[in-house]
Design a protein around this motif. Structure first.
Motif, PDB file in Angstrom:
ATOM      1  N   GLY A 182       0.802  -1.215   0.000  1.00 10.74           N
ATOM      2  CA  GLY A 182       0.000   0.000   0.000  1.00 10.74           C
ATOM      3  C   GLY A 182       0.833   1.261   0.000  1.00 10.74           C
ATOM      4  N   ALA A 183       2.019   1.193   0.602  1.00  6.51           N
ATOM      5  CA  ALA A 183       2.884   2.370   0.668  1.00  6.51           C
ATOM      6  C   ALA A 183       3.512   2.701  -0.678  1.00  6.51           C
ATOM      7  CB  ALA A 183       3.987   2.140   1.704  1.00  6.51           C
ATOM      8  N   HIS A 184       3.397   1.795  -1.636  1.00  5.53           N
ATOM      9  CA  HIS A 184       4.019   2.001  -2.949  1.00  5.53           C
ATOM     10  C   HIS A 184       3.002   2.294  -4.043  1.00  5.53           C
ATOM     11  CE1 HIS A 184       8.049   0.687  -1.596  1.00  5.53           C
ATOM     12  NE2 HIS A 184       7.366  -0.100  -0.787  1.00  5.53           N
ATOM     13  N   ILE A 185       1.742   2.424  -3.683  1.00  6.10           N
ATOM     14  CA  ILE A 185       0.701   2.654  -4.686  1.00  6.10           C
ATOM     15  C   ILE A 185       0.950   3.951  -5.457  1.00  6.10           C
ATOM     16  CG2 ILE A 185      -1.747   3.184  -5.012  1.00  6.10           C
ATOM     17  CD1 ILE A 185      -1.167   0.231  -4.530  1.00  6.10           C
ATOM     18  N   ASP A 186       1.382   5.011  -4.751  1.00  5.56           N
ATOM     19  CA  ASP A 186       1.610   6.292  -5.419  1.00  5.56           C
ATOM     20  C   ASP A 186       2.679   6.167  -6.499  1.00  5.56           C
ATOM     21  OD1 ASP A 186       1.233   9.234  -5.615  1.00  5.56           O
ATOM     22  OD2 ASP A 186       3.317   9.281  -4.952  1.00  5.56           O
ATOM     23  N   THR A 187       3.768   5.468  -6.179  1.00  5.09           N
ATOM     24  CA  THR A 187       4.837   5.269  -7.163  1.00  5.09           C
ATOM     25  C   THR A 187       4.353   4.409  -8.328  1.00  5.09           C
ATOM     26  OG1 THR A 187       6.525   5.444  -5.444  1.00  5.09           O
ATOM     27  CG2 THR A 187       7.172   4.383  -7.512  1.00  5.09           C
ATOM     28  N   LEU A 188       3.602   3.367  -8.020  1.00  3.05           N
ATOM     29  CA  LEU A 188       3.055   2.505  -9.074  1.00  3.05           C
ATOM     30  C   LEU A 188       2.159   3.310 -10.008  1.00  3.05           C
ATOM     31  CD1 LEU A 188       2.629  -0.434 -10.165  1.00  3.05           C
ATOM     32  CD2 LEU A 188       0.637  -0.558  -8.652  1.00  3.05           C
ATOM     33  N   THR A 189       1.333   4.173  -9.430  1.00  4.02           N
ATOM     34  CA  THR A 189       0.431   5.009 -10.222  1.00  4.02           C
ATOM     35  C   THR A 189       1.215   5.919 -11.170  1.00  4.02           C
ATOM     36  OG1 THR A 189      -1.281   5.004  -8.507  1.00  4.02           O
ATOM     37  CG2 THR A 189      -1.332   6.808 -10.089  1.00  4.02           C
ATOM     38  N   LYS A 190       2.287   6.530 -10.673  1.00  9.35           N
ATOM     39  CA  LYS A 190       3.098   7.409 -11.513  1.00  9.35           C
ATOM     40  C   LYS A 190       3.781   6.637 -12.641  1.00  9.35           C
ATOM     41  CE  LYS A 190       4.083  10.839  -7.921  1.00  9.35           C
ATOM     42  NZ  LYS A 190       5.111  11.409  -7.016  1.00  9.35           N
ATOM     43  N   LEU A 191       4.297   5.471 -12.336  1.00 15.12           N
ATOM     44  CA  LEU A 191       4.957   4.660 -13.359  1.00 15.12           C
ATOM     45  C   LEU A 191       3.999   4.335 -14.498  1.00 15.12           C
ATOM     46  CD1 LEU A 191       7.006   2.143 -11.161  1.00 15.12           C
ATOM     47  CD2 LEU A 191       7.957   3.785 -12.769  1.00 15.12           C
ATOM     48  N   ILE A 192       2.796   3.893 -14.141  1.00 13.14           N
ATOM     49  CA  ILE A 192       1.815   3.500 -15.160  1.00 13.14           C
ATOM     50  C   ILE A 192       1.327   4.725 -15.941  1.00 13.14           C
ATOM     51  CG2 ILE A 192      -0.479   2.525 -15.526  1.00 13.14           C
ATOM     52  CD1 ILE A 192       0.084   0.676 -13.129  1.00 13.14           C
ATOM     53  N   SER A 193       1.024   5.792 -15.220  1.00 11.44           N
ATOM     54  CA  SER A 193       0.507   6.997 -15.878  1.00 11.44           C
ATOM     55  C   SER A 193       1.500   7.553 -16.886  1.00 11.44           C
ATOM     56  CB  SER A 193       0.192   8.078 -14.836  1.00 11.44           C
ATOM     57  OG  SER A 193      -0.828   7.658 -13.959  1.00 11.44           O
ATOM     58  N   ARG A 194       2.767   7.653 -16.489  1.00  9.63           N
ATOM     59  CA  ARG A 194       3.774   8.237 -17.368  1.00  9.63           C
ATOM     60  C   ARG A 194       4.114   7.319 -18.541  1.00  9.63           C
ATOM     61  NH1 ARG A 194       7.684  10.977 -12.679  1.00  9.63           N
ATOM     62  NH2 ARG A 194       6.049  12.363 -11.872  1.00  9.63           N
ATOM     63  N   PHE A 195       4.005   6.033 -18.318  1.00 15.67           N
ATOM     64  CA  PHE A 195       4.288   5.069 -19.385  1.00 15.67           C
ATOM     65  C   PHE A 195       3.193   5.100 -20.457  1.00 15.67           C
ATOM     66  CE2 PHE A 195       3.662   0.484 -20.713  1.00 15.67           C
ATOM     67  CZ  PHE A 195       4.633   0.513 -21.697  1.00 15.67           C
TER      68      PHE A 195
END
Length: 210
Positions: A182-195
Motif C-alpha cells: 500500500g505504501a508504494h501505490i503512489d509510485t506505481l500510479t506514476k509509473l503507469i501513468s507516465r508510461f
C-alpha cells in the motif's frame, strides 16, 4: 434410499478444503504437505479430501480456476466509460494488494516452482496468463482508440510488462516481511501513468535563415 447431497453444503466444504490447502502449500510446500495435514487444517477427518479433490494436482487445478474467475470478475467490474489509464491503475492497485498478501505471495512462488516441474500445471497457469494479457491488451486498445493512451506503444508488449511490473511485487512480499504494498501505490500510479500517457506532438523545427 441414498441420501441426496446438498450442492451448497458440498461447495462450501470444497471451498474450506481449498482454503486449507492454500495455507498448507504456502507454509510447507506442495510436496511436503500431506493430505492428512490439509484435512486437519480444514477441520475434517482424514481421507475427506478425496471426496472433493481426487489428487493434489486437482487442488492446484482448482486454485488456478479460482484465480481465473477472480481475474475475469475484476476486469468485468471496470467501468467501460472510465478513462483507460485510470482503469489500468485500478487493476494494478487491486491486483498488487492481493498478490502481495504474505500467504498468497508464498503460495504463488510455490506454485510457480511446481509449474516448472510439471508441464500440465504450467499449462493451467499459462492459460490464465494468456487470458489476462488479452483482456489487458483490449483495455489498452480501447484507450488508444479514445486518445487516452499513447498510440505509439506495442500493446501486446505493454500489457506483458504491466503484468510483470505488478507480479514482481510477489517476490518482494515473499522475501521482505516488512514490505507494505500500500505504501508504494503512489509510485506505481506514476509509473503507469507516465508510461501510458499520450505523447505531446513534437514541434516542427526549421525556419528561414536570418
Amino acid at each position: 434410499m441414498a441420501r441426496t447431497a446438498d450442492p451448497q453444503r458440498h461447495e462450501a466444504k470444497r471451498r474450506e478444503m481449498l482454503h486449507a490447502a492454500r495455507k498448507c502449500f504456502a507454509e510447507k510446500g506442495f510436496h511436503s504437505t500431506s493430505t492428512a495435514e490439509i484435512c486437519r487444517m480444514a477441520g475434517m477427518s482424514p481421507g475427506n479430501l478425496f471426496h472433493y479433490f481426487p489428487t493434489k494436482d486437482a487442488i492446484i487445478q482448482a486454485i488456478a480456476e479460482q484465480d481465473r474467475r477472480e481475474t475475469a470478475q475484476l476486469f468485468a467490474s471496470l467501468d467501460p466509460e472510465e478513462d483507460a489509464i485510470a482503469s489500468v491503475i485500478n487493476l494494478a492497485e487491486q491486483t498488487m494488494l492481493h498478490l502481495t498478501d504474505p500467504l498468497y505471495a508464498k503460495l504463488s512462488l510455490e506454485l510457480a516452482a511446481e509449474a516448472m516441474r510439471n508441464p500440465a500445471i504450467a499449462e493451467m497457469f499459462a492459460v490464465n496468463d494468456r487470458e489476462s494479457s488479452q483482456a489487458l491488451t483490449a483495455l489498452l486498445r480501447r484507450g488508444v482508440e479514445r486518445g487516452e493512451i499513447d498510440s505509439g506503444l506495442d500493446l501486446d508488449r505493454s500489457a506483458l510488462w504491466l503484468i510483470a511490473l505488478v507480479e514482481g511485487a510477489i517476490g518482494r512480499a515473499a522475501m521482505d516481511p516488512g514490505f507494505d504494498a500500500g505504501a508504494h501505490i503512489d509510485t506505481l500510479t506514476k509509473l503507469i501513468s507516465r508510461f501510458l500517457a499520450p505523447r505531446a506532438p513534437q514541434a516542427a523545427h526549421g525556419g528561414h535563415a536570418g
